[in-house]
Design a protein around this motif. Structure first.
Motif, short mmCIF file in Angstrom:
data_model
loop_
_atom_site.label_atom_id
_atom_site.label_comp_id
_atom_site.label_asym_id
_atom_site.label_seq_id
_atom_site.Cartn_x
_atom_site.Cartn_y
_atom_site.Cartn_z
N ARG A 103 35.28 46.38 55.21
CA ARG A 103 34.43 46.93 54.05
C ARG A 103 33.05 46.62 54.43
NH1 ARG A 103 36.78 44.80 48.46
NH2 ARG A 103 34.82 44.72 47.23
N ILE A 154 30.55 40.19 50.20
CA ILE A 154 29.60 40.00 49.03
C ILE A 154 27.96 39.84 49.71
CG2 ILE A 154 28.66 38.59 47.39
CD1 ILE A 154 31.25 38.30 46.34
N ARG A 280 39.58 36.46 42.74
CA ARG A 280 38.76 37.60 42.77
C ARG A 280 38.07 37.71 41.14
NH1 ARG A 280 42.21 42.31 45.46
NH2 ARG A 280 44.07 41.71 44.26
N CYS A 281 36.76 38.06 41.02
CA CYS A 281 36.48 38.09 39.94
C CYS A 281 36.80 39.22 39.11
CB CYS A 281 34.92 38.10 39.83
SG CYS A 281 34.28 39.47 40.99
N ALA A 439 41.27 44.95 40.31
CA ALA A 439 40.69 44.58 41.67
C ALA A 439 40.96 45.45 42.74
CB ALA A 439 41.09 43.09 41.95
N PHE A 447 29.01 48.50 41.57
CA PHE A 447 29.86 47.31 40.98
C PHE A 447 29.20 46.48 40.14
CE2 PHE A 447 31.35 42.95 41.81
CZ PHE A 447 32.76 42.92 41.82
#
Ligand SMILES: NC(=O)C1=CN([C@@H]2O[C@H](COP(=O)(O)OP(=O)(O)OC[C@H]3O[C@@H](n4cnc5c(N)ncnc54)[C@H](OP(=O)(O)O)[C@@H]3O)[C@@H](O)[C@H]2O)C=CC1
Ligand SMILES: O=C(O)CCC(=O)C(=O)O
Length: 478
Positions: A103, A154, A280-281, A439, A447
């Motif tokens: 990713r 991130i 995961r948020c 998620a 996002f």
């Protein structure tokens, strides 16, 4: 062991103290030693980024495109090795680690393309004979502060757009995951970013993060992490009129209606709540289930959880790796105790597990008979813990889904177009998922969330330009 240094002003900077990077699947395994910068080094990095800004902000788009493309290619070519390093230091499974690395490569590729697509607008003026031109210019020096749970993706979705749009970067990764940050920095540096345009400053939040927040030479701060730290970032940035963007926690609901496909609902719940160890948020920590399907759903989720293997992140066959460290494990266990004390039923799991090597293993925990006001339904736990809330119908489910201070991701499992459409429109969240886990997102679209989850412009996709550029309106009388 050789120390992995910070990268400041175009060189690997020696002289800082070092910290061990420990594998959460096996605490006897030290991955490496990584520098921990002091305040002085952080300030040097900021000075270097400031000095590099004029040239980098005016650099050609082909140069910027080529550098980002090169970063993408190398990440992709080394995805297995980098994914292994990521899983070894963060604890997500090897498959998840390699997926995250891929990713990151796709993100750099996407922003390499965005460099070439950067455009402005030409408009007519309301005053005759005058031209109006809108252009986007880089913001300046961007401080990038990131968490441990996505140690490659991130940073990638902040660094790539920052550089693409002509900003210079001071990158402060989370202390728990310096290995991934260092490897990414090494790739970026070797791709040819000019001296000072990109700086890596590993170190403590209270030291390096604080220096970034309080230095007037930093123009903008992009932060992902906890709500508590996010509020500190906001206060410091407002005080100095810096631009800032916050991505923080979530308490994401997955609504399951009577008419849902049970298999899809169970897969969405288990994947969303427990994969990546629930860290995961966007995790589905609240499962809001209507009466008619409730018992079948709970039985099927419990059955599926029994079959999940919790073990070393690098072992073939592991579904769920360890919690990231002792502090997070303590937090997860304390919330399991809180849930019990609040009167919820622990329907499955919640036990500390021992495996071949010493690590932070926790059996996924499922609570039932929970009510909206319970702390386990209101506060972010950030571990493999989910709670089921029984509701009577869709209307009650929607109200329960929205009854939270957070608003990142919100999901529904239903075969009804009517309810799916209504939910998409009325869920108070930045991202809505229909028959999909809360998620797991694409890299080319925005996002971010609402309410207490996020602040400022969206990240990712072309919407990232809102944060990493500033608009100039030019009036010309030719
Ligand atoms: N919405 C989202 O996209 C995401 C949200 N999160 C949230 O983050 C939390 C877990 O991540 P965690 O990394 O522990 O969060 P923290 O907020 O503790 O840390 C995030 C980053 O901020 C740094 N930091 C800590 N204190 C300061 C300070 N005073 N000034 C400047 N920087 C500071 C940390 O440094 P150090 O490493 O030294 O502590 C780290 O790099 C969870 O609550 C989770 O919900 C996580 C990922 C994504
Ligand atoms: O769900 C995802 O894929 C992204 C989640 C995320 O960014 C996070 O948890 O920090």
């Amino acid at each position: 062991m050789t120390i992995h240094h910070n990268f400041i002003a175009g060189r690997w900077a020696e002289g800082a103290e070092a910290q061990d990077n420990v594998n959460p699947s096996n605490t006897g395994d030290v991955i490496g030693e990584y520098a921990r910068a002091d305040r002085e080094q952080a300030l040097e990095a900021i000075a270097a980024a400031r000095a590099a800004f004029p040239a980098w902000s005016r650099s050609g788009i082909q140069q910027r495109h080529d550098i980002l493309q090169k970063v993408s290619s190398e990440i992709l070519a080394r995805k297995d090795e980098l994914g292994r390093l990521l899983s070894r230091e963060e604890g997500k499974t090897l498959g998840e680690g390699v997926g995250e690395v891929m990713r990151a490569a796709q993100i750099f590729d996407f922003f390499a393309g965005e460099v070439l697509r950067l455009s402005g607008e030409k408009l007519a003026s309301t005053r005759p004979g005058i031209d109006v031109e809108l252009t986007r210019e880089p913001v300046g020096v961007v401080g990038i502060i990131t968490p441990w749970n996505f140690p490659v993706a991130i940073p990638a979705w902040k660094i790539a757009p920052a550089l693409a749009y002509g900003n210079t970067v001071v990158f402060k990764p989370a202390e728990l995951v310096p290995g991934s940050a260092w490897a990414l920095a090494d790739i970026i540096v070797r791709a040819g970013v000019p001296e000072g345009a990109f700086n890596l400053v590993m170190g403590r939040g209270a030291v390096v993060g604080d220096a970034i927040l309080n230095d007037p030479r930093v123009d903008a701060v992009t932060f992902t992490g906890s709500v508590a730290t996010g509020k500190k970032v906001a206060a410091a940035c407002v005080g100095q009129m810096k631009k800032f963007q916050l991505e923080m926690g979530g308490k994401n609901p997955l609504v399951v209606l009577d008419d849902a496909d049970l298999g899809i609902a169970v897969d969405c719940a288990v994947n969303g709540a427990f994969f990546s160890t629930g860290q995961r948020c966007t995790a589905s920590s609240r499962l809001v289930v209507t009466d008619g399907i409730h018992d079948r759903f709970v039985a099927a989720v419990t059955e599926k959880l029994k079959g999940l293997v919790v073990d070393d992140a690098l072992k073939a066959g592991t579904h769920i790796g360890p919690v990231v460290d002792q502090g997070q494990l303590d937090q997860d266990i304390s919330y399991i105790d809180i849930g019990r004390e609040e009167g919820a039923t622990l329907a499955f799991g919640g036990e500390r597990l021992n495996r071949e090597n010493p690590g932070f293993y926790l059996q996924p925990a499922l609570f039932t008979d929970t009510t909206p006001e319970m702390r386990i339904n209101r506060e972010e736990i950030f571990g493999p813990v989910a709670s089921v809330q029984r509701v009577k119908d869709y209307e009650e489910a929607l109200a329960a889904a929205n009854d939270t201070p957070f608003g990142l991701s919100s999901g529904i499992c239903t075969t009804s177009l009517k309810y799916a459409s209504h939910f998409r429109r009325n869920a108070e969240a930045g991202m809505v998922m229909v028959n999909l886990p809360t998620a797991g997102v694409d890299y080319h679209v925005p996002f971010g969330g609402r309410k207490g989850s996020s602040y400022g412009p969206r990240e990712q996709g072309r919407y990232a330009a809102e944060f990493y550029t500033t608009v100039k309106t030019a009036y010309t009388l030719p």
